[in-house]
Structure formats: structure tokens, C-alpha cells
Design a protein around this motif. Sequence first.
Motif, mmCIF file in Angstrom:
data_model
loop_
_atom_site.group_PDB
_atom_site.id
_atom_site.type_symbol
_atom_site.label_atom_id
_atom_site.label_comp_id
_atom_site.label_asym_id
_atom_site.label_seq_id
_atom_site.Cartn_x
_atom_site.Cartn_y
_atom_site.Cartn_z
ATOM 1 N N ALA A 121 -4.099 2.355 -8.857
ATOM 2 C CA ALA A 121 -4.642 2.152 -7.507
ATOM 3 C C ALA A 121 -5.938 1.348 -7.550
ATOM 4 C CB ALA A 121 -4.872 3.499 -6.838
ATOM 5 N N TYR A 156 -3.078 2.211 3.894
ATOM 6 C CA TYR A 156 -1.706 2.166 4.388
ATOM 7 C C TYR A 156 -1.629 2.695 5.822
ATOM 8 C CZ TYR A 156 2.870 4.180 5.388
ATOM 9 O OH TYR A 156 4.035 4.565 6.009
ATOM 10 N N LEU A 157 -2.252 3.859 6.067
ATOM 11 C CA LEU A 157 -2.234 4.443 7.410
ATOM 12 C C LEU A 157 -2.940 3.532 8.412
ATOM 13 C CD1 LEU A 157 -2.978 8.219 6.692
ATOM 14 C CD2 LEU A 157 -0.780 7.174 7.281
ATOM 15 N N GLY A 180 0.537 9.007 -5.758
ATOM 16 C CA GLY A 180 0.718 10.364 -5.248
ATOM 17 C C GLY A 180 1.582 11.188 -6.185
ATOM 18 N N ASN A 210 0.822 -1.216 0.000
ATOM 19 C CA ASN A 210 0.000 0.000 0.000
ATOM 20 C C ASN A 210 0.854 1.263 0.000
ATOM 21 O OD1 ASN A 210 -2.426 -1.392 -0.020
ATOM 22 N ND2 ASN A 210 -2.607 -1.453 2.206
ATOM 23 N N ALA A 211 1.961 1.232 0.731
ATOM 24 C CA ALA A 211 2.853 2.394 0.769
ATOM 25 C C ALA A 211 3.439 2.661 -0.622
ATOM 26 C CB ALA A 211 3.981 2.156 1.777
ATOM 27 N N ALA A 251 0.587 3.928 -2.947
ATOM 28 C CA ALA A 251 0.240 5.301 -2.568
ATOM 29 C C ALA A 251 1.327 6.269 -3.020
ATOM 30 C CB ALA A 251 0.044 5.390 -1.053
ATOM 31 N N GLY A 252 2.586 5.850 -2.920
ATOM 32 C CA GLY A 252 3.692 6.711 -3.351
ATOM 33 C C GLY A 252 3.659 6.961 -4.850
ATOM 34 N N PHE A 286 -6.535 7.139 -4.754
ATOM 35 C CA PHE A 286 -5.323 7.466 -3.991
ATOM 36 C C PHE A 286 -5.633 7.527 -2.497
ATOM 37 C CE2 PHE A 286 -3.097 10.927 -1.760
ATOM 38 C CZ PHE A 286 -1.829 10.366 -1.683
ATOM 39 N N LEU A 287 -6.696 8.243 -2.147
ATOM 40 C CA LEU A 287 -7.054 8.391 -0.735
ATOM 41 C C LEU A 287 -7.394 7.043 -0.102
ATOM 42 C CD1 LEU A 287 -9.216 11.656 -0.749
ATOM 43 C CD2 LEU A 287 -6.973 11.341 0.319
ATOM 44 N N GLU A 329 -11.543 8.992 5.204
ATOM 45 C CA GLU A 329 -10.268 8.354 5.548
ATOM 46 C C GLU A 329 -9.695 8.918 6.844
ATOM 47 O OE1 GLU A 329 -9.163 5.716 4.287
ATOM 48 O OE2 GLU A 329 -10.590 5.636 2.636
ATOM 49 N N PHE A 367 -4.066 5.177 0.323
ATOM 50 C CA PHE A 367 -3.265 5.848 1.352
ATOM 51 C C PHE A 367 -3.904 5.627 2.730
ATOM 52 C CE2 PHE A 367 -1.935 9.779 3.695
ATOM 53 C CZ PHE A 367 -0.580 9.469 3.757
#
Length: 627
Positions: free
Chosen positions: A43, A94-95, A14, A6-7, A10-11, A87-88, A595, A91
Motif C-alpha cells: 500500500a 477508494y471510498l 486487507g 484502490n479497491a 485495499a482488498g 491500509f486505511l 478517514e 481504503f
Amino acid sequence: MNQIKNAYIAGVTGLMLLTALILHAVDLSTAKDYVLIASTVVAGYFIAIKAFKALRMKAFSIELLVTIAVIGALIIGEYVESAVVTFLFIFGAYLETRTLEKTRSSLRELIDMTPTEATVIRPEGHIKVPVDDLQKNDRILVRAGEKIAVDGPIVSGQALIVEAAITGESVPASKSVGDRVFSGTILDNGHIEILAERVGDDTTFSQIIEMVEEAQESKTTTQKFLDRFANIYTPTIVILAILVYVFSSNVELALTFLVIACPGALVISAPVSMVAGIGNGARNGVLVKGGEIMEKLSKINLVIFDKTGTLTKGKPEVTEVKAWGLAENELLRLVAEAETVSEHHLGQTIVAAAKKRALPLSHQPQDARIVKGGGMVATVEGHKLLIGTRKLMADHGVAIDEASESYATGREKAGNTAILVAVDMRLAGVISVADQIKPEAKDAIRQLRDHGIERMLMLTGDNRHTAQLVGDELGLDAVHAELLPEDKVRWVNELKQQGYRVAMVGDGINDAPALASADVGLAMGVGGADISMEAADIVLMSDRLDQFAHAYDLAKATVRNMKQNTTLAVGTVVVLLAGVLLGKVFLASGMLVHELSVLIVTLNAVRLIRYRARSRKPLPVLKEQAA
């Protein structure tokens, strides 16, 4: 693995969004759209895969809602919305994963403390071997700074040992020959040799890790409800989104409604709190066998305590030996030889007293039989011994004269447990044993009262005089003494029928039935019998009652945290949906808030990892007449 994936996604997406922003600034609209579509596909692919897998399992997931909304946004040309939403979502995932990992930190710390090798004493010398190759009865050498890899008694040396992994206590405990040590603990100073009794998966430490893993995977009643709710909620939202489109003819509004209604924070609101709470318990020597147990503990309003080893230290001493017809040391020796096969605290105390007097214990008892709640019967050197209570004597027809009864009663009123001994069916003496109340017991009981426990009782097989002295000292509401195991079960069931939510705390074999009968059973771990640990819902790995007070406070804090998270999650969805229908909330901004709510829920749960109850001002204790 999911966190890293996921990181990475997301990178990448992003950077694509940033590129699209730059292309928009230089008025390259076509290139910008291509980048946004590419970002959505990158994504969205992983989101769609998860949605498809869930559908194959006949489950309607959050990913399904997002996938439908993103496809719809692409069809109507809302490329910015589709790219930002995907993206959200990635991300946010991931968080969420990263934060959830923090709630499992206690389990990871336990696993990290698992020893990997040990030094075995063999005829050819000291050999380091992997812990998986250790065998029962191996002799293990442990030096300062090393982890202990087995459970067993010390056979040589002495040391200070940090037992935080087992008991939650960070202060090193002094151990010498005869004391038991446990895998996962660390030798702080000194050196010892251990006889391996439990190795590998059988060690206490391995069982702790297994119990914590199982507990963190188990589900509470609330979680089970939310799982069923999510499975109904998702198709319901799809139907409502269609109705929104039918009545408004606005595709973007319907898609926004679809995405914003995702119950992401709601689905994780309960499990993330429970994982963190169970992890906190593990860090502090409290093993809760599942989220549902945590919920039950938070609702307890009556606590029943055993006495010996629970309210008292469980390390009594022989204070006097009174014999009739034979020498005191001879009586003590015969009883000690019989008690060598007993696991009861009082039996081991008598054995220790005989060894202290250097009495020879060379004969094995024959036909030894434990009488639960009564004592034991055994044959030693051809003599039949009855060791235990007045009821045991009466059941076997042993007469107790007035002088002997008066002596035993006097010892009990002085705070001793009077153990009657009959040799060859005649009363031969009384061994007086005294125990001490645990130093933390009074504060722990006060804290339990402060935080909502209405009544606290003692149920014990000990004599009524000794039991009442302990009950009065601790301010218990009632004391019931001279009970058999079945009597304790009867008391538990009667109190439950009266409407009380009952917790039972004990550590002996005779406590196991009552532990299993209570709404929540708590067993003393390190000093307790294995059967009581198996019967209990919660295991206190130290013999300290303040662990129980912490467990109760933690349970209430965990359930409170779970309710906070659920309220926040539901409130966020309601507010956002109202905003969507009123035209105040749009797809990207709504997804951002959504999110953020997921992140806030997980961060709120993380607070439980380091939770410690704050003591409150004591409330007045209303005592009732002890029965």
C-alpha cells in the motif's frame, strides 16, 4: 481507473492484515511481522509514488505526510501501525473516489444521454449514420423512442418530446411543424422530420455537457484559498512534528502527530460540495458556469428582470391592427415582410399573425437595420418602413398627431404593446401586441423573497403602461420602462454602487450588456438569444422562472454545505491533534477517525445531488413607489 486500483490494493492489504491477525493468534510473531511489512510496502508504494510526483511539481501533498510517518513507523518497529495506516489511507481513498463519482452522476447521466446515431433521409432511402457524420441541412427522421441527434426545426410530422436533458422538465412537450427541437431529447410519441441546423459539438446538448464539465473543474474562491493553505500547511506540520519530537523525545508521538494532522477532509470539503451543487443544477435545467458563480449567486440580494420572454411568456399575439391611409392587412403584410429578418419576439409575432391571415410574404426587405431598444428600419417594395417606439419615430422626424398618440396610449393602458409604423416617413398605423405573464412567475418571485432577496425590479424597453401592469400584478418593487440597452447597464451599475449585489435576468440581444455588467447574469436558454447565453453566468435552459428560484436556493444550500464540510474537517483535525498531545489518540485509531471524516464530508455533499428547496410561508412584501 483510480477507483478500481484502490479497491484492488485495499482488498489485498486487507487480506494481509487479516492473515497477520491469524498469525498473531497462533503466536507466529516473526511471520506476522513479515506479513505486516509486506502489507505496508504494497500500500505504501502507491502512496509514496503520489508523494514523489507531487514533490516534483513543488507541492507538499497529504501523501508526503503519510509516507514520512510510515517510514518512521517501520524504522522504530511499529509494524502494526504502519500497515493499518497505509491500509486505511488506501481504503479511504477508494471510498472517497467512489463517493465523489456519485457527485458527478449528473454529468455522467448527461453523457449517457448523448445520441450515437441518426436516420438521415437521402435520395437512396433512409440511412442510419453515426452522429459524427451528420452535416448541416441534413433531413433527419426520428421515430418514437429514439433520441434526437441535431438541433433544428421540425419540417414534417408532430410528436411529444421529453426535453428533460435540456430544460429539466420531465413532462413531454408537444411539438409540430416549425417548432425547434434539440439534440439529446427523446421522442416519446409520434414521428418527425428535422432540418439539421446544428450538428456535433455545435448542438445545444453538446454545449451543455461542455459547460458542466468546465464548471465542475473550475474553482471557487474558497477552494483557491484551501489549495494555497494546503501547500503551506503540509511543511508547517512537518516542522511541528519535529518540534514535538524535540520536546517529547517520543518518536511515536511525533509520527502520530504527523499523520493525524493530514488535512484530507479539509482539502476536499469545498470542491466536493461544489461539484454536487453544479451537478444538481444540470439535472434541473440550470447551467452554472463555475463554482465562483455559485458563491456569488448565494450572496445576491437584488434581482432585475427583463419583461418580454422573462416575466411574460414571450409568445405574444397581435390583438389589433389600426391603419391610416391604407388597408389593415396591407399594413400588416408590409411590416411582416420587414420583420422576417428580425429575431425579436414581437417581430416574429407580427410575422405569425400575417401567416395566420394567409397574407403573401414574398418580398425580402432591403437595408434592414435593427435599432436596439427602438425597433427596426427597412425598405420593403420600395417603401421605407420605421417599426417600433415613439423614440424611433422622433429620431427620424416622424410626427405623431394627438389622435394617434391617444389611440396608442389607450392600447398600452389596456395591457398591449403599441408598435408604431411609419411608411415613407408618415405615421401609417399601430399594431397592438399583448403578452401574458408566466403562470409560475408570481410563485417564483415569492419564493425568492422568502429566501432572502430584498428588492426586485423590472427594466424593460416596453412602454410604461404595459410594464407597470405586469409589475403591479407580480408585486415588483419598481418598474423602469422605455429603456435602451445602455440604460439597463446604467441602472445595473448604479444599483451596484449603492451596495446591492445584483442579478440580472433576461433573454434578448438587448439584455446581453446588462447581463455582463451584473454581479450574476442569468439568461433564458431555449428561447433566448445565443449572445445573451454567452454573456450570462448562469443559463436557465427552460423559460421557467422557478428554475431561477431553484438556482438561488441551490446556491445557498451549496455554500452552506461547503461551510459545514470545512467546519467538520477543521474541527476533526483540531480534536484529534489535541487527543494526540494528551495521549488519548493513537496512530491507527486517529487515522480511522480521519478517514471517517473524509467519508462524512463526501456523503454530506452527496445530499446536494437530490436537493430541492422547501417552500416557506410568504413574507410581507414592502413596496416602494415605482420610478
